[in-house]
Enzyme design. Structure first.
Site, PDB file in Angstrom:
ATOM      1  N   TYR A 143       0.815  -1.208   0.000  1.00  0.00           N
ATOM      2  CA  TYR A 143       0.000   0.000   0.000  1.00  0.00           C
ATOM      3  C   TYR A 143       0.852   1.263   0.000  1.00  0.00           C
ATOM      4  O   TYR A 143       0.335   2.362  -0.172  1.00  0.00           O
ATOM      5  CB  TYR A 143      -0.958   0.008   1.192  1.00  0.00           C
ATOM      6  CG  TYR A 143      -1.994  -1.109   1.186  1.00  0.00           C
ATOM      7  CD1 TYR A 143      -1.869  -2.202   0.340  1.00  0.00           C
ATOM      8  CD2 TYR A 143      -3.091  -1.074   2.019  1.00  0.00           C
ATOM      9  CE1 TYR A 143      -2.800  -3.223   0.341  1.00  0.00           C
ATOM     10  CE2 TYR A 143      -4.039  -2.095   2.024  1.00  0.00           C
ATOM     11  CZ  TYR A 143      -3.878  -3.171   1.184  1.00  0.00           C
ATOM     12  OH  TYR A 143      -4.803  -4.170   1.188  1.00  0.00           O
ATOM     13  N   LYS A 188       3.623 -15.446   3.471  1.00  0.00           N
ATOM     14  CA  LYS A 188       3.555 -16.312   2.288  1.00  0.00           C
ATOM     15  C   LYS A 188       5.009 -16.667   1.961  1.00  0.00           C
ATOM     16  O   LYS A 188       5.529 -16.383   0.863  1.00  0.00           O
ATOM     17  CB  LYS A 188       2.853 -15.555   1.134  1.00  0.00           C
ATOM     18  CG  LYS A 188       2.570 -16.399  -0.093  1.00  0.00           C
ATOM     19  CD  LYS A 188       1.477 -17.440   0.108  1.00  0.00           C
ATOM     20  CE  LYS A 188       1.338 -18.306  -1.137  1.00  0.00           C
ATOM     21  NZ  LYS A 188       0.413 -19.445  -0.944  1.00  0.00           N
ATOM     22  N   ASP A 220      -2.794 -18.255   2.950  1.00  0.00           N
ATOM     23  CA  ASP A 220      -3.956 -18.966   2.407  1.00  0.00           C
ATOM     24  C   ASP A 220      -4.493 -19.973   3.419  1.00  0.00           C
ATOM     25  O   ASP A 220      -5.706 -20.088   3.642  1.00  0.00           O
ATOM     26  CB  ASP A 220      -3.632 -19.627   1.052  1.00  0.00           C
ATOM     27  CG  ASP A 220      -2.302 -20.352   1.030  1.00  0.00           C
ATOM     28  OD1 ASP A 220      -1.539 -20.278   2.008  1.00  0.00           O
ATOM     29  OD2 ASP A 220      -2.017 -21.014   0.010  1.00  0.00           O
ATOM     30  N   ASP A 244      -5.202  -6.597   6.009  1.00  0.00           N
ATOM     31  CA  ASP A 244      -6.416  -5.949   5.507  1.00  0.00           C
ATOM     32  C   ASP A 244      -7.466  -7.019   5.199  1.00  0.00           C
ATOM     33  O   ASP A 244      -8.619  -6.940   5.626  1.00  0.00           O
ATOM     34  CB  ASP A 244      -6.051  -5.157   4.234  1.00  0.00           C
ATOM     35  CG  ASP A 244      -7.203  -4.314   3.717  1.00  0.00           C
ATOM     36  OD1 ASP A 244      -8.133  -4.028   4.492  1.00  0.00           O
ATOM     37  OD2 ASP A 244      -7.158  -3.942   2.523  1.00  0.00           O
ATOM     38  N   ASP A 248     -10.942  -8.334   7.675  1.00  0.00           N
ATOM     39  CA  ASP A 248     -12.345  -8.333   7.226  1.00  0.00           C
ATOM     40  C   ASP A 248     -12.953  -9.722   7.399  1.00  0.00           C
ATOM     41  O   ASP A 248     -14.105  -9.873   7.813  1.00  0.00           O
ATOM     42  CB  ASP A 248     -12.460  -7.940   5.739  1.00  0.00           C
ATOM     43  CG  ASP A 248     -12.664  -6.431   5.554  1.00  0.00           C
ATOM     44  OD1 ASP A 248     -12.220  -5.661   6.432  1.00  0.00           O
ATOM     45  OD2 ASP A 248     -13.248  -6.042   4.536  1.00  0.00           O
TER      46      ASP A 248
HETATM   47  C1  IPM Z   1      -9.138  -0.643   6.017  1.00  0.00           C
HETATM   48  C2  IPM Z   1      -9.598  -0.149   4.678  1.00  0.00           C
HETATM   49  C3  IPM Z   1      -8.494   0.674   4.071  1.00  0.00           C
HETATM   50  C4  IPM Z   1      -7.274  -0.208   3.978  1.00  0.00           C
HETATM   51  C5  IPM Z   1      -8.806   1.295   2.709  1.00  0.00           C
HETATM   52  C6  IPM Z   1     -10.024   2.177   2.779  1.00  0.00           C
HETATM   53  C7  IPM Z   1      -7.616   2.043   2.167  1.00  0.00           C
HETATM   54  O1  IPM Z   1      -9.941  -1.227   3.873  1.00  0.00           O
HETATM   55  O2  IPM Z   1      -8.905   0.194   6.901  1.00  0.00           O
HETATM   56  O3  IPM Z   1      -9.023  -1.845   6.192  1.00  0.00           O
HETATM   57  O4  IPM Z   1      -7.197  -1.060   3.126  1.00  0.00           O
HETATM   58  O5  IPM Z   1      -6.398  -0.065   4.803  1.00  0.00           O
HETATM   59 MG    MG Z   2      -9.846  -3.079   4.828  1.00  0.00          MG
END
Ligand code: IPM
Ligand code: MG
Length: 351
Positions: A143, A188, A220, A244, A248
């Protein structure tokens, strides 16, 4: 009365609605602890692009650097979606804040609330007892690496230094010491050179923490194990993109991403606190967003940056109480409004 300055970045979409609730409850619990908060509102994200042509101005970054903490709602929305590499994007504001404030560790606790076990996509027996913390590296990797588009070709660079790895891995070990003493480092290493360095450094850092157990998982496989045996994990530490994605996935174990808080911290006491969920443009302005993840993020802020742990505990308890009493916003299959959630929290805090 002790005073603290918190920069508030409501951002876009449901950001303003969820932040308003958090401010209301924080003011209440902080005052009871003799803490008065000056909320300093600024634009960041799409709303800043509309006014200033950039997601994060230098002035706002400076205000954030000087504040005791930053509370953020969410950024982004279809209005600013673009694949044009020259156009400003709301997310750049978030990334600029993370790097500008040196927030290299992102802490995302995942602890499903018993009242919501049945909201999880996993069976109750699998989810029961889950209490894990994802420590995501936040200012390096893909990133932040060199990237470009050149006609028919585009690239992003994945790079990590020993220093970047060590400091976030240490954070994970420090956190594990205060928890169940187990770190799972995710990489990985069977493919990526950065991951081989990551694995090597995690092992070296672990030598300073003989009371903490370390194991390694390939990303994975980690994605799969998180669904098969979530309760076995304590602290998961990993690089930016893997973190990231895995956070989620882990968030969904709780039944909704609307419940997940996060803290982004660096070397100092300041930090950035934000819900893991996004700006949910589809329900923005309707008054139905779930404010609980932002309230829990504000609790982390009280605990880590504002030295008000009792106030933080009260917010955590209030969130658990309103869910136990049956409060359900739309993301949890119910029809409670944001205002009803706020009133329920105020009621639980008064009780
Ligand atoms: C998070 C979000 C951000 C990230 C995006 C919005 C840039 O998905 O905070 O997880 O990937 O860091
Ligand atoms: Mg995110």
């Amino acid at each position: 009365m002790r005073n603290a300055t918190v920069v508030v970045l409501e951002g876009d979409g449901i950001g303003p609605e969820v932040v308003a609730v958090a401010r209301e409850v924080v003011d209440l619990v902080a005052a009871d602890e003799g803490l008065s908060i000056s909320w300093d509102e600024h634009l960041m994200g799409g709303c800043s692009i509309d006014v200033h042509g950039t997601a994060l101005t230098d002035e706002v970054l400076r205000e954030c650097q000087e504040a005791d903490a930053v509370l953020l709602g969410a950024v982004g929305g279809p209005k600013w979606d673009t694949t044009d590499p020259e156009a400003p994007r709301p997310e750049q504001g978030l990334l600029g804040l993370r790097s500008g404030l040196g927030l290299f560790a992102n802490l995302r606790p995942v602890k499903p609330i018993p009242a919501l076990y049945d909201a999880s996509p996993l069976r109750r027996e699998r989810i029961e007892g889950t209490d894990l913390l994802v420590v995501r590296e936040l200012t390096g990797g893909l990133y932040f690496g060199d990237s470009a588009r050149d006609g028919e070709r585009a690239y992003d660079t994945l790079e990590y230094t020993v220093e970047e790895i060590d400091r976030v891995v240490r954070r994970a070990f420090d956190a594990a010491r205060l928890r169940r003493g187990k770190v799972t480092s995710v990489d990985k290493a069977n493919v990526l050179e950065t991951s081989r360095l990551w694995r090597e450094r995690a092992t070296i850092v672990s030598e300073d923490y003989t009371d903490v157990e370390l194991d390694h998982l390939l990303v994975d496989n980690a994605a799969m194990q998180l669904l098969m045996r979530p309760a076995d994990f304590d602290v998961i530490v990993t690089e930016n993109m893997f973190g990231d994605i895995l956070s989620d996935e882990a968030a969904q174990l709780t039944g909704s991403i609307g419940l997940l808080p996060s803290a982004s911290v660096g070397e100092g006491r300041g930090g950035l606190y934000e819900p893991v969920h996004g700006s949910a443009p589809d329900i923005a302005g309707l008054g139905v967003a779930n404010p609980l993840a932002t309230v829990l993020s504000a609790a982390m802020m009280l605990r880590y940056s504002l030295d008000a742990p009792r106030a933080a505990d009260r917010l955590d308890a209030a969130v658990a109480a309103v869910l136990a009493e049956g409060l359900r916003t739309g993301d949890l299959g119910g029809s409670a409004t944001t205002r009803e959630a706020a009133d329920a929290l105020l009621g639980a805090l008064a009780a």
